[in-house]
Design a protein around this motif. Sequence first.
Motif, PDB file in Angstrom:
ATOM      1  N   ILE A  61      47.364  36.581  39.250  1.00 25.66           N
ATOM      2  CA  ILE A  61      48.763  36.974  39.352  1.00 25.66           C
ATOM      3  C   ILE A  61      49.403  37.304  40.459  1.00 25.66           C
ATOM      4  CG2 ILE A  61      50.563  38.167  37.974  1.00 25.66           C
ATOM      5  CD1 ILE A  61      48.871  38.412  35.613  1.00 25.66           C
ATOM      6  N   ARG A  62      50.516  36.763  41.006  1.00 23.98           N
ATOM      7  CA  ARG A  62      51.052  37.192  42.479  1.00 23.98           C
ATOM      8  C   ARG A  62      52.328  37.408  42.082  1.00 23.98           C
ATOM      9  NH1 ARG A  62      49.836  38.531  47.433  1.00 23.98           N
ATOM     10  NH2 ARG A  62      51.696  38.565  48.654  1.00 23.98           N
ATOM     11  N   PHE A  63      52.773  38.562  42.283  1.00 23.42           N
ATOM     12  CA  PHE A  63      54.171  39.462  41.878  1.00 23.42           C
ATOM     13  C   PHE A  63      54.781  39.781  43.281  1.00 23.42           C
ATOM     14  CE2 PHE A  63      56.705  43.107  41.319  1.00 23.42           C
ATOM     15  CZ  PHE A  63      57.763  42.512  40.480  1.00 23.42           C
ATOM     16  N   LYS A  64      56.032  39.381  43.292  1.00 23.64           N
ATOM     17  CA  LYS A  64      56.872  39.612  44.776  1.00 23.64           C
ATOM     18  C   LYS A  64      58.069  40.216  44.164  1.00 23.64           C
ATOM     19  CE  LYS A  64      58.091  39.757  49.164  1.00 23.64           C
ATOM     20  NZ  LYS A  64      57.466  40.530  49.877  1.00 23.64           N
ATOM     21  N   GLU A  65      58.262  41.463  44.393  1.00 24.00           N
ATOM     22  CA  GLU A  65      59.627  42.118  43.956  1.00 24.00           C
ATOM     23  C   GLU A  65      60.800  41.479  44.290  1.00 24.00           C
ATOM     24  OE1 GLU A  65      61.351  46.880  43.538  1.00 24.00           O
ATOM     25  OE2 GLU A  65      59.694  46.183  44.893  1.00 24.00           O
ATOM     26  N   LYS A  66      61.524  41.535  43.329  1.00 23.80           N
ATOM     27  CA  LYS A  66      63.041  40.598  43.417  1.00 23.80           C
ATOM     28  C   LYS A  66      63.008  39.159  43.951  1.00 23.80           C
ATOM     29  CE  LYS A  66      65.449  44.931  44.654  1.00 23.80           C
ATOM     30  NZ  LYS A  66      66.345  45.663  45.678  1.00 23.80           N
ATOM     31  N   GLU A  67      61.747  38.561  43.838  1.00 27.11           N
ATOM     32  CA  GLU A  67      61.432  37.167  44.233  1.00 27.11           C
ATOM     33  C   GLU A  67      61.011  36.329  43.075  1.00 27.11           C
ATOM     34  OE1 GLU A  67      62.714  35.841  46.925  1.00 27.11           O
ATOM     35  OE2 GLU A  67      63.134  37.468  48.177  1.00 27.11           O
ATOM     36  N   PHE A  68      59.790  36.591  42.583  1.00 26.21           N
ATOM     37  CA  PHE A  68      59.056  35.917  41.755  1.00 26.21           C
ATOM     38  C   PHE A  68      57.948  36.606  41.079  1.00 26.21           C
ATOM     39  CE2 PHE A  68      56.502  34.764  45.297  1.00 26.21           C
ATOM     40  CZ  PHE A  68      55.152  34.496  44.790  1.00 26.21           C
ATOM     41  N   ASN A  69      57.314  35.873  40.081  1.00 22.88           N
ATOM     42  CA  ASN A  69      56.100  36.365  39.231  1.00 22.88           C
ATOM     43  C   ASN A  69      55.625  35.093  38.884  1.00 22.88           C
ATOM     44  OD1 ASN A  69      54.194  37.655  38.171  1.00 22.88           O
ATOM     45  ND2 ASN A  69      55.238  38.127  36.151  1.00 22.88           N
ATOM     46  N   ALA A  70      54.150  34.636  39.512  1.00 20.36           N
ATOM     47  CA  ALA A  70      53.627  33.696  39.148  1.00 20.36           C
ATOM     48  C   ALA A  70      51.993  33.925  38.803  1.00 20.36           C
ATOM     49  CB  ALA A  70      53.483  32.675  40.486  1.00 20.36           C
ATOM     50  N   THR A  71      51.634  32.970  37.873  1.00 19.05           N
ATOM     51  CA  THR A  71      50.081  33.101  37.325  1.00 19.05           C
ATOM     52  C   THR A  71      49.351  31.807  37.755  1.00 19.05           C
ATOM     53  OG1 THR A  71      50.885  34.438  35.475  1.00 19.05           O
ATOM     54  CG2 THR A  71      48.557  33.303  35.451  1.00 19.05           C
ATOM     55  N   PHE A  72      48.250  31.993  38.521  1.00 12.97           N
ATOM     56  CA  PHE A  72      47.564  30.911  38.729  1.00 12.97           C
ATOM     57  C   PHE A  72      46.270  30.696  38.144  1.00 12.97           C
ATOM     58  CE2 PHE A  72      50.049  32.341  42.365  1.00 12.97           C
ATOM     59  CZ  PHE A  72      50.754  31.127  42.990  1.00 12.97           C
ATOM     60  N   LEU A  73      45.641  29.711  37.832  1.00 11.59           N
ATOM     61  CA  LEU A  73      44.531  29.364  37.455  1.00 11.59           C
ATOM     62  C   LEU A  73      43.342  28.519  38.181  1.00 11.59           C
ATOM     63  CD1 LEU A  73      43.079  29.906  34.473  1.00 11.59           C
ATOM     64  CD2 LEU A  73      43.714  27.561  33.968  1.00 11.59           C
ATOM     65  N   CYS A  74      42.164  29.129  38.271  1.00 12.60           N
ATOM     66  CA  CYS A  74      41.136  28.560  39.161  1.00 12.60           C
ATOM     67  C   CYS A  74      39.794  29.099  38.566  1.00 12.60           C
ATOM     68  CB  CYS A  74      41.422  28.813  40.589  1.00 12.60           C
ATOM     69  SG  CYS A  74      40.110  27.942  41.701  1.00 12.60           S
ATOM     70  N   PRO A  75      39.302  28.423  37.758  1.00 12.21           N
ATOM     71  CA  PRO A  75      37.987  28.824  36.936  1.00 12.21           C
ATOM     72  C   PRO A  75      36.920  28.648  37.739  1.00 12.21           C
ATOM     73  CG  PRO A  75      39.114  27.424  35.209  1.00 12.21           C
ATOM     74  CD  PRO A  75      39.854  27.347  36.728  1.00 12.21           C
ATOM     75  N   GLU A  76      36.885  27.773  38.665  1.00 11.26           N
ATOM     76  CA  GLU A  76      35.660  27.293  39.708  1.00 11.26           C
ATOM     77  C   GLU A  76      35.794  28.301  40.869  1.00 11.26           C
ATOM     78  OE1 GLU A  76      37.924  25.136  38.751  1.00 11.26           O
ATOM     79  OE2 GLU A  76      37.080  23.478  37.958  1.00 11.26           O
ATOM     80  N   CYS A  77      36.929  28.985  40.952  1.00 10.65           N
ATOM     81  CA  CYS A  77      36.948  29.831  42.392  1.00 10.65           C
ATOM     82  C   CYS A  77      36.105  31.234  41.857  1.00 10.65           C
ATOM     83  CB  CYS A  77      38.372  30.619  42.102  1.00 10.65           C
ATOM     84  SG  CYS A  77      39.276  29.223  43.304  1.00 10.65           S
ATOM     85  N   LEU A  78      35.720  31.405  40.789  1.00 13.67           N
ATOM     86  CA  LEU A  78      34.662  32.544  40.189  1.00 13.67           C
ATOM     87  C   LEU A  78      33.435  32.444  40.813  1.00 13.67           C
ATOM     88  CD1 LEU A  78      35.674  33.141  36.269  1.00 13.67           C
ATOM     89  CD2 LEU A  78      36.297  34.643  38.349  1.00 13.67           C
ATOM     90  N   SER A  79      32.836  31.138  40.845  1.00 18.43           N
ATOM     91  CA  SER A  79      31.447  30.722  41.317  1.00 18.43           C
ATOM     92  C   SER A  79      31.522  30.713  42.819  1.00 18.43           C
ATOM     93  CB  SER A  79      30.933  29.627  40.459  1.00 18.43           C
ATOM     94  OG  SER A  79      31.850  28.433  40.839  1.00 18.43           O
ATOM     95  N   LEU A  80      32.615  30.085  43.202  1.00 20.66           N
ATOM     96  CA  LEU A  80      32.921  29.952  44.710  1.00 20.66           C
ATOM     97  C   LEU A  80      32.942  31.109  45.376  1.00 20.66           C
ATOM     98  CD1 LEU A  80      33.127  27.736  46.817  1.00 20.66           C
ATOM     99  CD2 LEU A  80      35.619  27.984  46.540  1.00 20.66           C
ATOM    100  N   ALA A  81      33.656  32.282  44.765  1.00 23.46           N
ATOM    101  CA  ALA A  81      33.846  33.394  45.748  1.00 23.46           C
ATOM    102  C   ALA A  81      32.661  34.349  45.693  1.00 23.46           C
ATOM    103  CB  ALA A  81      35.013  34.213  44.838  1.00 23.46           C
ATOM    104  N   GLY A  82      31.753  33.984  44.518  1.00 22.35           N
ATOM    105  CA  GLY A  82      30.340  34.784  44.409  1.00 22.35           C
ATOM    106  C   GLY A  82      29.345  34.300  45.360  1.00 22.35           C
ATOM    107  N   VAL A  83      29.591  33.282  46.100  1.00 21.12           N
ATOM    108  CA  VAL A  83      28.767  32.814  47.019  1.00 21.12           C
ATOM    109  C   VAL A  83      28.537  33.699  48.260  1.00 21.12           C
ATOM    110  CG1 VAL A  83      27.858  30.847  48.511  1.00 21.12           C
ATOM    111  CG2 VAL A  83      28.893  30.545  46.156  1.00 21.12           C
ATOM    112  N   ASP A  84      27.555  34.114  48.765  1.00 20.36           N
ATOM    113  CA  ASP A  84      27.352  35.111  49.915  1.00 20.36           C
ATOM    114  C   ASP A  84      27.317  34.089  51.192  1.00 20.36           C
ATOM    115  OD1 ASP A  84      26.820  36.756  51.918  1.00 20.36           O
ATOM    116  OD2 ASP A  84      24.999  37.670  51.046  1.00 20.36           O
ATOM    117  N   GLU A  85      28.147  34.587  52.051  1.00 19.18           N
ATOM    118  CA  GLU A  85      28.262  33.485  53.245  1.00 19.18           C
ATOM    119  C   GLU A  85      27.142  33.440  54.085  1.00 19.18           C
ATOM    120  OE1 GLU A  85      31.555  34.825  55.515  1.00 19.18           O
ATOM    121  OE2 GLU A  85      33.103  34.358  54.108  1.00 19.18           O
TER     122      GLU A  85
END
Length: 218
Positions: free
Chosen positions: A128-152
């Motif tokens: 969820i990305r919230f910017k005061e007085k601008e917008f509120n958006a919800t993104f979805l990326c299930p594959e990002c969970l495993s992608l972010a868990g990979v050690d560089e």
Amino acid sequence: MSLMPNSRVPLLLFISSIFFTSFPGLTFGAIVSLRSIEIFKTHEWLKATTTVYFLCKGENETVLPDVKKPHAIYAFNGQESWQPLSSFSSKKCKRCGFYEEDSITSDDAFDEWEFCPSDFAAPNGEYIRFKEKEFNATFLCPECLSLAGVDEHDDGKGMHIAVVVLLSILVSVTLILGVVGAYKFWRKKLREQDQARLLKLFEDDDDIGDELGLGSAI
């Protein structure tokens, strides 16, 4: 049950799916879609309608054709023609934002930020990305969970192990298919030899019958 040639493609696809499930960090891309958005205001005063779009640096902009009015929640199912918004192929972040087209000056930015796979920390891959007085958006990326868990630091080693495993699987499958093919060929040749012997036996019987005069009697 024999393995027919047209069954090899689904078999290889099945093996590939198991492989990339076992090594999630090697997926070709983590797809990012927009689940919902609400804008709180517009920046363009001269146009009757608003054109809102999403853009990551170095990529093409994605226009959100349904988002026209502020203070309205727009929900999406991910199957829209303009989806997905973007994708990640590694843990590296990208500079992205929501913008509004301006007919006179440069386009107005609702917000710009570093968009990263690690942002999708919720169990279902939401961010969820919230910017005061601008917008509120919800993104979805299930594959990002495993992608972010990979050690560089383990990327190179993990890639090497994954390649070895994949090659081993492919070699094993090739050997199995070769053995099955050889067995089927051997069975086919054996049947042909049996048929040839049986045919020769009938021919010999006919020759004996001709010699005894049975052919003319019949």
